[in-house]
Design an enzyme around this catalytic site. Structure first.
Site, mmCIF file in Angstrom:
data_model
loop_
_atom_site.group_PDB
_atom_site.id
_atom_site.type_symbol
_atom_site.label_atom_id
_atom_site.label_comp_id
_atom_site.label_asym_id
_atom_site.label_seq_id
_atom_site.Cartn_x
_atom_site.Cartn_y
_atom_site.Cartn_z
ATOM 1 C CD GLU A 99 54.152 34.791 56.472
ATOM 2 O OE1 GLU A 99 53.975 33.741 55.702
ATOM 3 O OE2 GLU A 99 54.621 35.714 55.884
ATOM 4 C CB CYS A 112 60.989 29.954 62.763
ATOM 5 S SG CYS A 112 61.651 31.237 61.787
ATOM 6 C CB CYS A 119 62.389 42.373 56.202
ATOM 7 S SG CYS A 119 64.200 42.560 56.570
ATOM 8 C CB CYS A 123 68.226 39.341 51.454
ATOM 9 S SG CYS A 123 68.901 40.190 53.089
ATOM 10 C CB CYS A 126 64.888 37.094 51.618
ATOM 11 S SG CYS A 126 63.512 36.948 52.736
ATOM 12 C CB CYS A 350 65.238 29.911 55.560
ATOM 13 S SG CYS A 350 65.755 29.397 56.920
#
Ligand code: SF4
Length: 377
Positions: A99, A112, A119, A123, A126, A350
């Site tokens: 993305e 970005c 990942c 976290c 996220c 984010c």
């Protein structure tokens, strides 16, 4: 190492440095100026197919097509936010989601990019974390995200009227894919190509301490941002489990080393996501200020109201809380900014990037369909 993208030894030319391109064309019996032509065509003219590089002889283009490719990312969907932000979902040649977000801004547009598909870090605020690590992206796949976003925003090869900033804050932990990241940055800074210099690039890490220390020794480097999210180990262990491996003491000592290495014009910031009722109290603000002051860190803090996304259990702190938090930091000498979220309505902000499900299905479409998005392709 050259980037082979399939069992058939196909080379991804967008991921080659000029010197590597010279080696490649020489294996095809071509002079070195052919390498310059190809590099300029891919990175300055942003041409994504050999067929369209018409200043190369036809037979040479045919030969190139047998051995190599320019474009590997398949565009699955694009979305446009009410604030002009665009989100792209690509699939790699082996079907992993990637993305990228294009954010138009008054002075200079920002792209970005993602450094990994998924990942490995967990976290809790996220959405990307829920994918786990699917795989590292190659340097070519990182560069290609920028080329496609620029072509979409301005047209193939057209000038970028306001210039481009890059932020490595999409999916993935960039410092767990350090070599490919740094290679992509080296390719993109070439004056004969995209010419986006490292001074226009900011990379954010969750706190991979050895790579922060390594970056401090590199001359031609991007700006650094550290995602903190908590002012003490207990809370940070919970929100960002990477903290169990590299706790705040180690992280901030690496940050101090990095700060000492800063040269004029370089930026170093902390990012602090604001989670309602979790890390946003007056006491948290005082702890954060004391922590930074104790380590004699002068870096600025960006406060980022959390971007909610189901099924994450958090809500953004109310704006008044964010402002009060900032006042406490400022009163203790910590320079603080409040970052405005962009692209929330298309899950482009984010922490919202995530192709739902495993890599082999078009999970993001399923995710997107649950929201009132404007799909533009
Ligand atoms: S915040 Fe960044 S490092 Fe943490 S899980 Fe999400 S993508 Fe990974």
């Amino acid at each position: 190492m050259l980037e082979l993208i399939s069992q058939m030894d196909t080379l991804h030319l967008a991921g080659l440095l000029p010197v590597e391109l010279v080696d490649f064309v020489s294996t095809l019996g071509q002079p070195r100026y052919r390498a310059s032509q190809i590099f300029r065509s891919i990175h300055a003219r942003r041409i994504m197919s050999f067929e369209d590089i018409t200043d190369l002889p036809k037979e040479f283009r045919a030969k190139l097509s047998e051995r190599a490719t320019v474009a590997t990312l398949r565009s699955e969907s694009r979305y446009r936010s009410s604030d002009g932000t665009r989100r792209y979902l690509f699939k790699t040649h082996d079907n992993f989601p990637v993305e990228t977000v294009f954010i138009p801004e008054e002075r200079r547009d920002t792209i970005c990019f993602s450094s990994q598909s998924g990942c490995p870090l967990q976290c809790t605020f996220c959405l990307t974390a829920q994918l786990g690590l699917l795989r590292n992206l190659t340097a070519g796949e990182i560069v290609e995200q920028i080329i496609v976003a620029l072509n979409d925003a301005y047209g193939v090869g057209n000038e970028t009227p306001r210039g481009t900033n890059l932020v490595g804050m999409g999916a993935g932990e960039p410092f767990l894919n350090f070599d490919n990241l740094m290679k992509a940055i080296r390719i993109m800074k070439e004056p004969a190509g995209l010419h986006i210099v490292p001074n226009r690039v900011t990379v954010s890490t969750a706190g991979v301490v050895p790579r922060i220390r390594e970056l401090a020794t590199i001359a031609d480097r991007p700006h650094l941002a550290i995602s903190l999210a908590a002012p003490n180990d207990e809370l940070r262990n919970e929100l960002m489990p990477i903290n169990k491996k590299w706790p705040l003491k180690d992280l901030l000592s690496a940050c101090k080393g990095f700060e000492k290495s800063l040269r004029a014009g370089e930026r170093f910031t902390f990012e602090y996501v604001m989670l309602d009722g979790v890390n946003d109290s007056d006491e948290h603000a005082r702890q954060l200020a004391n922590l930074l002051n104790r380590h004699e860190l002068r870096a600025k803090v960006n406060l980022i109201p959390h971007n909610s996304a189901e099924p994450l259990p958090y809500q953004p702190s109310p704006m008044q809380r964010v402002k009060d938090f900032r006042s406490i930091l400022e009163s203790k000498g910590v320079h603080t900014f409040i970052r405005q979220p962009r692209g929330r309505d298309i899950l482009a902000a984010c922490g919202q990037l995530a192709a739902r499900g495993d890599a082999s299905n078009a999970g993001l479409l399923e995710l997107s369909n649950r929201r009132p998005e404007r799909r533009i392709a």
